[in-house]
Design an enzyme around this catalytic site. Structure first.
Site, mmCIF file in Angstrom:
data_model
loop_
_atom_site.group_PDB
_atom_site.id
_atom_site.type_symbol
_atom_site.label_atom_id
_atom_site.label_comp_id
_atom_site.label_asym_id
_atom_site.label_seq_id
_atom_site.Cartn_x
_atom_site.Cartn_y
_atom_site.Cartn_z
ATOM 1 N N LYS A 57 0.842 -1.204 0.000
ATOM 2 C CA LYS A 57 0.000 0.000 0.000
ATOM 3 C C LYS A 57 0.877 1.254 0.000
ATOM 4 C CE LYS A 57 -3.905 -2.298 2.145
ATOM 5 N NZ LYS A 57 -4.557 -2.737 3.379
ATOM 6 N N GLN A 103 -4.827 -1.911 9.504
ATOM 7 C CA GLN A 103 -4.622 -3.209 8.855
ATOM 8 C C GLN A 103 -5.193 -4.323 9.735
ATOM 9 O OE1 GLN A 103 -3.278 -3.582 5.695
ATOM 10 N NE2 GLN A 103 -3.859 -5.717 5.909
ATOM 11 N N ASP A 157 -11.274 2.981 4.070
ATOM 12 C CA ASP A 157 -11.583 1.558 3.843
ATOM 13 C C ASP A 157 -13.097 1.371 3.700
ATOM 14 O OD1 ASP A 157 -9.512 -0.213 3.479
ATOM 15 O OD2 ASP A 157 -9.091 -0.467 5.623
#
Ligand code: NAD
Length: 292
Positions: free
Chosen positions: A50, A94, A117
């Site tokens: 990422k 994460q 997200d």
């Protein structure tokens, strides 16, 4: 059979992102904060990918790495600090988290305005009502794939396999919305579904996120079906030098010949997820200038 190529479509999307960033090149670049807890090897790989992609397309990616032993209270405080920091546009945590930390608490502590997200209940709720929102990255990426290849969805029967909060459930909502892609009649299948193949044989579009290697086989689908494979697994393969190969939730060799379109694994949904994450970060950043 045509491939839905996530490498091509993600690059297309990311080039649009970097063009948008260049339009405001006098401003600071978009900034994504990535929180990682512990040293889970797969998480490290995802986080590094990422950050690398952020750098390539002009987004600043900052890693906030905390030890496995961090308390939930301390982690939530750290998230609050990032929520208030005006120079951070997007925050992601994460997953998976250590057992002593509640995933729901963490997700709900991230400001919905920075939730790139797209997991916060506010964003999921707005998405369900077809209002502007930050879309969950993997389902959002699947919409981009369908759009790019102009896959007809109106009135189709879409079978989604898997009801996770991050893929299956939001995907089923998106495919049933009055929008394009969408306007499907959706069946959501899960572990308690009886006769899975009854549904898959009647599907025009199958989106599978079951986390079961090669669950969907050729004899479970009809001719002309569109198949989106979200799963990604390493399976032992002694014919390979490495001793393993990557596969999805679909048995590609038996399913692909019957498909009009299918995503490969790797190179299908995977690259789209990261592209939508960056697109969402850029969307938050752009709103700051557009609202000035
Ligand atoms: P999960 O593992 O949280 O849940 C799996 C879901 O599938 C559950 O809802 C379960 O009810 C259903 N399921 C499992 N076995 C089934 C069966 N035999 N029949 C019907 N339903 C069944 O799911 P997830 O987090 O959405 O992940 C699914 C897969 O997608 C995993 O392989 C994961 O690694 C992968 N994934 C990939 C990406 C990407 O960017 N490529 C992103 C997210 C997840």
């Amino acid at each position: 059979m045509n491939l839905l190529d996530g490498k091509i479509v993600s690059e297309h999307l990311l080039n649009q992102v970097s063009q948008n960033i260049q339009k405001f090149s006098k401003e600071r670049p978009p900034h994504l904060a990535i929180i990682m807890i512990g040293n889970h090897p797969a998480s490290e790989t995802y986080v590094n990918a990422k950050i690398k992609t952020c750098e390539k397309y002009g987004i600043k990616g900052s890693l906030y790495h905390f030890p496995e032993t961090i308390s939930e209270k301390k982690l939530l405080q750290e998230i609050q600090i990032l929520n208030e920091y005006s120079e951070i546009d997007g925050i992601i945590v994460q997953l998976p988290l250590p057992k002593h930390i509640s995933e729901n608490q963490v997700i709900e502590t991230i400001s919905p305005h920075k939730d790139v997200d797209g997991f916060h209940p506010v964003n999921i709720g707005r998405m369900s009502k077809n209002l502007t929102s930050l879309l969950p990255a993997t389902p959002g990426g699947i919409l981009e794939l369908l759009k790019y290849y102009q896959i007809e969805t109106v009135g189709k029967h879409c079978v989604v396999i898997g009801r996770s909060n991050i893929v299956g459930t939001p995907m089923s909502i998106l495919m049933s919305r009055n929008a394009y892609p969408g306007n499907c009649t959706v069946t959501l299948c899960h572990t308690k579904t009886k006769n899975l193949d009854f549904f898959t044989k009647n599907a025009d579009i199958i989106i599978i996120a079951a986390g079961q290697p090669e669950l969907l086989k050729g004899n479970m689908v009809k001719e002309g079906v569109v198949v989106i494979d979200v799963g990604i697994h390493r399976v032992t393969d002694n014919t390979k030098k490495t001793g393993f190969r990557l596969t999805g939730d679909v048995e590609f060799d038996s399913v692909a010949p019957k498909c009009s379109y299918i995503t490969p694994v790797p190179g299908g949904v995977g690259p789209m997820t990261i592209a939508v994450l960056l697109k969402n970060t850029c969307q938050v950043w752009l709103q700051k200038f557009q609202n000035q």
